[in-house]
Design an enzyme around this catalytic site. Structure first.
Site, PDB file in Angstrom:
ATOM      1  N   ARG A  69      10.236  12.294   3.103  1.00 58.68           N
ATOM      2  CA  ARG A  69      10.709  11.622   4.103  1.00 58.68           C
ATOM      3  C   ARG A  69      10.862  10.180   3.514  1.00 58.68           C
ATOM      4  NH1 ARG A  69       7.588  14.598   7.127  1.00 58.68           N
ATOM      5  NH2 ARG A  69       8.112  15.509   8.591  1.00 58.68           N
ATOM      6  N   PHE A  94       1.026  -1.033   0.090  1.00 60.71           N
ATOM      7  CA  PHE A  94      -0.133   0.178   0.316  1.00 60.71           C
ATOM      8  C   PHE A  94       0.762   1.183   0.023  1.00 60.71           C
ATOM      9  CE2 PHE A  94      -3.492   2.966   0.952  1.00 60.71           C
ATOM     10  CZ  PHE A  94      -4.480   2.059   0.821  1.00 60.71           C
ATOM     11  N   ILE A 143      -0.760   7.362   5.826  1.00 58.64           N
ATOM     12  CA  ILE A 143      -1.266   8.576   5.564  1.00 58.64           C
ATOM     13  C   ILE A 143      -2.640   8.741   5.741  1.00 58.64           C
ATOM     14  CG2 ILE A 143      -1.575  10.700   3.215  1.00 58.64           C
ATOM     15  CD1 ILE A 143       0.413   9.479   1.591  1.00 58.64           C
ATOM     16  N   HIS A 179      -9.859   5.428   9.770  1.00 59.06           N
ATOM     17  CA  HIS A 179      -8.622   4.416   9.365  1.00 59.06           C
ATOM     18  C   HIS A 179      -7.180   4.760  10.186  1.00 59.06           C
ATOM     19  CE1 HIS A 179      -6.127   1.468   7.084  1.00 59.06           C
ATOM     20  NE2 HIS A 179      -7.542   0.766   7.663  1.00 59.06           N
ATOM     21  N   PHE A 194      -1.169  -2.313   7.749  1.00 59.12           N
ATOM     22  CA  PHE A 194      -1.478  -3.185   8.776  1.00 59.12           C
ATOM     23  C   PHE A 194      -1.230  -4.599   9.403  1.00 59.12           C
ATOM     24  CE2 PHE A 194      -5.899  -6.279  10.979  1.00 59.12           C
ATOM     25  CZ  PHE A 194      -4.893  -5.733  11.989  1.00 59.12           C
ATOM     26  N   GLU A 195      -0.725  -5.135   8.019  1.00 54.49           N
ATOM     27  CA  GLU A 195       0.032  -7.342   8.005  1.00 54.49           C
ATOM     28  C   GLU A 195       1.253  -7.248   8.142  1.00 54.49           C
ATOM     29  OE1 GLU A 195      -2.066  -5.814   5.736  1.00 54.49           O
ATOM     30  OE2 GLU A 195      -3.551  -7.007   6.544  1.00 54.49           O
ATOM     31  N   THR A 243     -11.028   9.372   6.589  1.00 52.18           N
ATOM     32  CA  THR A 243     -11.348   8.355   7.291  1.00 52.18           C
ATOM     33  C   THR A 243     -11.089   8.226   9.183  1.00 52.18           C
ATOM     34  OG1 THR A 243     -11.012   6.207   6.087  1.00 52.18           O
ATOM     35  CG2 THR A 243     -12.558   7.213   5.547  1.00 52.18           C
TER      36      THR A 243
HETATM   37  C1  DLZ Z   1      -7.210  -0.026   4.158  1.00 50.69           C
HETATM   38  C2  DLZ Z   1      -5.561   0.957   4.382  1.00 50.69           C
HETATM   39  C3  DLZ Z   1      -5.797   2.320   4.025  1.00 50.69           C
HETATM   40  C4  DLZ Z   1      -7.011   3.362   4.023  1.00 50.69           C
HETATM   41  N1  DLZ Z   1      -5.355   2.963   4.434  1.00 50.69           N
HETATM   42  C5  DLZ Z   1      -3.324   2.560   4.539  1.00 50.69           C
HETATM   43  C6  DLZ Z   1      -2.194   3.313   4.615  1.00 50.69           C
HETATM   44  O1  DLZ Z   1      -2.310   4.461   4.472  1.00 50.69           O
HETATM   45  N2  DLZ Z   1      -1.521   2.672   4.439  1.00 50.69           N
HETATM   46  C7  DLZ Z   1      -1.204   1.408   4.428  1.00 50.69           C
HETATM   47  O2  DLZ Z   1       0.067   1.177   4.424  1.00 50.69           O
HETATM   48  N3  DLZ Z   1      -2.088   0.625   4.666  1.00 50.69           N
HETATM   49  C8  DLZ Z   1      -3.673   0.985   4.616  1.00 50.69           C
HETATM   50  N4  DLZ Z   1      -4.735   0.527   3.765  1.00 50.69           N
HETATM   51  C9  DLZ Z   1      -4.474  -1.046   3.673  1.00 50.69           C
HETATM   52  C10 DLZ Z   1      -4.410  -1.940   5.278  1.00 50.69           C
HETATM   53  O3  DLZ Z   1      -3.210  -1.164   6.079  1.00 50.69           O
HETATM   54  C11 DLZ Z   1      -4.556  -3.624   5.266  1.00 50.69           C
HETATM   55  O4  DLZ Z   1      -3.567  -3.969   3.754  1.00 50.69           O
HETATM   56  C12 DLZ Z   1      -6.045  -4.248   4.383  1.00 50.69           C
HETATM   57  O5  DLZ Z   1      -6.802  -2.987   5.617  1.00 50.69           O
HETATM   58  C13 DLZ Z   1      -6.057  -5.151   4.608  1.00 50.69           C
HETATM   59  O6  DLZ Z   1      -6.207  -5.942   5.851  1.00 50.69           O
END
Ligand code: DLZ
Length: 178
Positions: free
Chosen positions: A132, A27, A87, A93, A62-63, A91
Site C-alpha cells: 500500500r 514510526f 502494523i 498495542h 498515536f500522536e 502485543t
Molecule cells: C509503540 C508503537 C508500536 C508498538 N507500534 C506502532 C506502529 O505500528 N505504528 C506507529 O505509528 N506507532 C507505533 N508505536 C508508537 C506509538 O504510536 C506512539 O508514538 C508511542 O506509544 C508514544 O506515544
C-alpha cells in the site's frame, strides 16, 4: 434511453492556491516516508505550491490526532493529510491504538470543520504495508492527498452555493426553505 446529467455537487481536484498540512508519523518510517513522497507528488501534480505544503512530523500514529487538531485549529489550512503506518505485532498495542487514531482524526475533522484525509495504514504485516506504499495496491499517500484536495474544494463549493442562495434571498432567515 435518454441520458440525464445527474446534478451533484462535487469537489474538483485543483489544489492551486490551497494550503495543506501533512502530519506524518516517524514510526515505521520505511513506509511512512513513501506515503509522504507520494502525497507530496499528488499535491504538486494537483497544482499546489511547495510553499503551501507544511510537513509536520510526529513520533508515531498515536500522536497524529493531536497534531492534526492543533494544525486544524489555526484555521490556516484548507485540509490536513494524516499519514502513518500501524502494523499488528505480538502485543495488544495495535488493537488499543488503531481505533483511537481513527476516532481522533475523525473527531478533529468533524469538530474543526477542516477536512482531514486518512492516510494511516492499518496492516497485519509489513508485506501489506509495502503493497500500500507504492507496490501492488498503489500508494495510499497519493490517494489521501487527492481526497484532501477534493474535500477542500467540496467544502468551498457547498459553502459558496449556500451563501449565494442566502445572499439572494429576501425572506427573513427563519422563513427560508431548508
Ligand atoms: C509503540 C508503537 C508500536 C508498538 N507500534 C506502532 C506502529 O505500528 N505504528 C506507529 O505509528 N506507532 C507505533 N508505536 C508508537 C506509538 O504510536 C506512539 O508514538 C508511542 O506509544 C508514544 O506515544
Amino acid at each position: 434511453m435518454t441520458k440525464r446529467r445527474l446534478n451533484a455537487i462535487e469537489g474538483n481536484l485543483s489544489a492551486a492556491g490551497k494550503r495543506f498540512a501533512v502530519v506524518v508519523a516517524r514510526f515505521n518510517s520505511f513506509i511512512t516516508e513513501r506515503l509522504l513522497q507520494s502525497a507530496w507528488d499528488g499535491l504538486l501534480r494537483s497544482g499546489a505550491a511547495k510553499k503551501n505544503i507544511h510537513i509536520v512530523r510526529v513520533p508515531g500514529a498515536f500522536e497524529i490526532p493531536s497534531a492534526a487538531r492543533t494544525l486544524a485549529e489555526t484555521d490556516k489550512y484548507d485540509a490536513i493529510i494524516c499519514l502513518g503506518c500501524l502494523i499488528r505485532g505480538d502485543t495488544a498495542h495495535y488493537d488499543v491504538i488503531v481505533n483511537e487514531v481513527t476516532r481522533g482524526i475523525g473527531q478533529s475533522a468533524q469538530e474543526t470543520g477542516i477536512p482531514h484525509a486518512f492516510g494511516v495504514l492499518t496492516c497485519e504485516n509489513l508485506e501489506q504495508a509495502i503493497d500500500r506504499a507504492g507496490l501492488k495496491m498503489g500508494n495510499k499517500g497519493f490517494e489521501a492527498a487527492l481526497a484532501a484536495v477534493e474535500m477542500a474544494n467540496l467544502k468551498k463549493a457547498v459553502v459558496g452555493r449556500w451563501s449565494l442562495v442566502v445572499g439572494k434571498c429576501n425572506l427573513p432567515a427563519r422563513k427560508r426553505k431548508r
